[in-house]
Write a protein that holds these residues in place. Structure first.
Motif, PDB file in Angstrom:
ATOM      1  N   LYS A   1       0.828  -1.206   0.000  1.00 26.49           N
ATOM      2  CA  LYS A   1       0.000   0.000   0.000  1.00 26.49           C
ATOM      3  C   LYS A   1       0.867   1.262   0.000  1.00 26.49           C
ATOM      4  CE  LYS A   1      -2.072   1.271   3.738  1.00 26.49           C
ATOM      5  NZ  LYS A   1      -2.921   1.421   4.942  1.00 26.49           N
ATOM      6  N   GLY A   2       2.082   1.134  -0.526  1.00 32.03           N
ATOM      7  CA  GLY A   2       2.999   2.264  -0.553  1.00 32.03           C
ATOM      8  C   GLY A   2       2.647   3.276  -1.631  1.00 32.03           C
ATOM      9  N   THR A   3       3.528   4.244  -1.808  1.00 30.55           N
ATOM     10  CA  THR A   3       3.260   5.392  -2.686  1.00 30.55           C
ATOM     11  C   THR A   3       3.486   5.096  -4.159  1.00 30.55           C
ATOM     12  OG1 THR A   3       5.545   6.204  -2.510  1.00 30.55           O
ATOM     13  CG2 THR A   3       3.958   6.964  -0.845  1.00 30.55           C
TER      14      THR A   3
ATOM     15  N   HIS B   1       0.600  -3.197  -7.013  1.00 32.90           N
ATOM     16  CA  HIS B   1       0.192  -3.074  -5.616  1.00 32.90           C
ATOM     17  C   HIS B   1      -1.181  -3.709  -5.424  1.00 32.90           C
ATOM     18  CE1 HIS B   1       3.419  -0.163  -5.723  1.00 32.90           C
ATOM     19  NE2 HIS B   1       3.301   0.088  -4.432  1.00 32.90           N
TER      20      HIS B   1
ATOM     21  N   HIS C   1      -2.938  -3.977  -2.373  1.00 33.64           N
ATOM     22  CA  HIS C   1      -3.777  -3.491  -1.276  1.00 33.64           C
ATOM     23  C   HIS C   1      -4.809  -2.498  -1.803  1.00 33.64           C
ATOM     24  CE1 HIS C   1      -5.026  -1.794   2.562  1.00 33.64           C
ATOM     25  NE2 HIS C   1      -4.354  -2.748   3.173  1.00 33.64           N
TER      26      HIS C   1
ATOM     27  N   ALA D   1      -3.974   1.309  -1.872  1.00 35.10           N
ATOM     28  CA  ALA D   1      -3.087   1.807  -2.916  1.00 35.10           C
ATOM     29  C   ALA D   1      -3.858   2.041  -4.205  1.00 35.10           C
ATOM     30  CB  ALA D   1      -1.947   0.813  -3.155  1.00 35.10           C
TER      31      ALA D   1
ATOM     32  N   ARG E   1       4.228   8.035   3.538  1.00 40.06           N
ATOM     33  CA  ARG E   1       4.899   6.803   3.120  1.00 40.06           C
ATOM     34  C   ARG E   1       3.925   5.717   2.680  1.00 40.06           C
ATOM     35  NH1 ARG E   1      10.023   7.739   3.659  1.00 40.06           N
ATOM     36  NH2 ARG E   1      10.810   9.097   5.315  1.00 40.06           N
ATOM     37  N   THR E   2       2.638   5.968   2.830  1.00 42.39           N
ATOM     38  CA  THR E   2       1.625   5.113   2.208  1.00 42.39           C
ATOM     39  C   THR E   2       0.884   5.970   1.185  1.00 42.39           C
ATOM     40  OG1 THR E   2      -0.081   5.646   3.849  1.00 42.39           O
ATOM     41  CG2 THR E   2       1.350   3.762   4.326  1.00 42.39           C
TER      42      THR E   2
ATOM     43  N   GLU F   1      -1.562   8.563   2.653  1.00 38.25           N
ATOM     44  CA  GLU F   1      -0.867   9.633   3.373  1.00 38.25           C
ATOM     45  C   GLU F   1      -0.225  10.622   2.400  1.00 38.25           C
ATOM     46  OE1 GLU F   1       0.504   7.149   7.388  1.00 38.25           O
ATOM     47  OE2 GLU F   1       2.016   7.979   6.034  1.00 38.25           O
TER      48      GLU F   1
END
Length: 361
Positions: free
Chosen positions: A159-161, A193, A195, A198, A268-269, A272
């Motif tokens: 679920k990162g950027t 990704h 999740h 994301a 960082r997600t 966010e």
């Protein structure tokens, strides 16, 4: 920002160039401090932090955020080229092939099960072959050799950027419905990704760009996508929660980096990063918006977007994408553009997107 009736709104080509170049400027500024805490940034640059490219030595180098954004443009351009010639193409397959070519530039192999894409103009640009801390989830998702989908995700917990950072181009394609923008972006996010946060964050970010390009004001578009996120079926609650918090915070005084981190996270997600960027562009919009100076707004927003203890490259890139889509090229500081590496490559990809969507160029 709503344009005064006496001030012409930016053209679509200007918005496309503005969003892609603006994103690269924010990415490059944030990349310079990506590894630093706010204490470290202040130690390097003083109490105000990094205030612009004037504080940096050498060219402003962008990260994998801009590389992947341009490869997103290339995948969309290829799909539109097929469509313009009367041949239907699977858009997500074109994007996957584009991302596989980016993967190869990073020295990774997708394995024998993956197709071997044919090279295109973008691949001949050396700056896009540099390793700029490539997103680990993008690398690992593509290296499976499997074309991930929402129903059959790769990296199911990722679920990162790496999704939102590359998704502005979906909002720059004209003459498609908002639902189509969201779906194209979310489906492409699933290539790397798995999740839902994301995928949903990428779709909402692309929808924000689309609404701005369509002529909506900044606050109107932001409120609209926040409401859209809250109404998504099976929405991951942290996405609308972060967006709503960003909008609330933006109506108060400009928050300090420590308060920003506490309220919205460090970017960082995916959700966010989108929230921090949205906060940065709204909180720095001046009163009397019709008379606002686009360049001043861009500079002010960038300083909020990158001066914190988080993923400064991505939050800067997203803020730049947003303001470039809103104002067009008029918001881009000339001296910053001069300092940006390989601006001609970004313009070249913007020109290709303009040509396939408008016939200009």
């Amino acid at each position: 920002m709503s344009f005064d009736p006496g001030i012409p709104a930016p053209t679509l080509p200007s918005r496309i160039h503005g969003s892609l170049l603006g994103g690269a400027l924010g990415d490059a500024l944030g990349y310079a401090v990506q590894s630093d805490s706010i204490a470290g940034i202040r130690e390097r640059f003083g109490a105000q932090g990094l205030t612009g490219f004037e504080d940096l030595e050498g060219p402003g180098r962008f990260s994998d955020d801009t590389q992947l954004t341009l490869y997103t443009v290339d995948g969309l351009v290829e799909a539109l080229e097929w469509a313009n010639s009367g041949v239907g193409a699977d858009v997500n397959a074109c994007l996957w092939l584009a991302y596989l070519r980016w993967l190869a530039t990073q020295g990774w192999d997708a394995g024998p099960s993956a197709p071997a894409p044919q090279p295109r103009w973008i691949d001949g640009n050396e700056v896009l072959r540099q390793r700029r801390r490539p997103d680990k989830e993008c690398l690992s998702g593509l290296a499976t050799g499997e074309m991930g989908t929402a129903m059959r995700p790769v990296n199911p917990e990722a679920k990162g950027t790496g999704t939102v950072m590359r998704s502005a181009p979906f909002g720059l394609v004209p003459h498609i419905t908002p639902d189509a923008v969201y779906k194209l972006s979310a489906d492409a996010a699933a290539l790397t990704h798995g999740h839902p946060a994301a995928r949903q964050s990428a779709g909402i970010f692309s929808l924000l760009i689309h609404r701005l390009v369509s002529g909506e004001g900044l606050r109107e578009a932001a409120a609209g996508v926040s409401a859209h996120a809250a109404a998504l079926p099976d929405v991951v609650p942290e996405l609308p929660e972060r967006l709503e918090a960003a909008l609330r915070l933006a109506e108060e005084a400009v928050a300090g980096p420590e308060e920003l981190l506490q309220a919205l996270g460090g970017g960082r997600t995916a959700e966010e990063a989108l929230a921090v960027a949205l906060y940065a562009v709204i909180a720095t919009a001046r009163a009397g918006e019709a008379e606002a100076q686009p360049v001043a707004h861009f500079r002010d927003a960038m300083l909020v977007a990158v001066n914190h203890s988080g993923a400064s490259d991505t939050t800067g890139a997203l803020a730049g994408n947003i303001l470039g889509a809103l104002y067009g090229e008029a918001c881009l500081p000339a001296r910053w553009l001069e300092a940006l590496e390989a601006a001609e490559v970004i313009r070249g990809m913007a020109d290709q997107l303009v040509k396939v969507t408008t016939g200009e160029g």
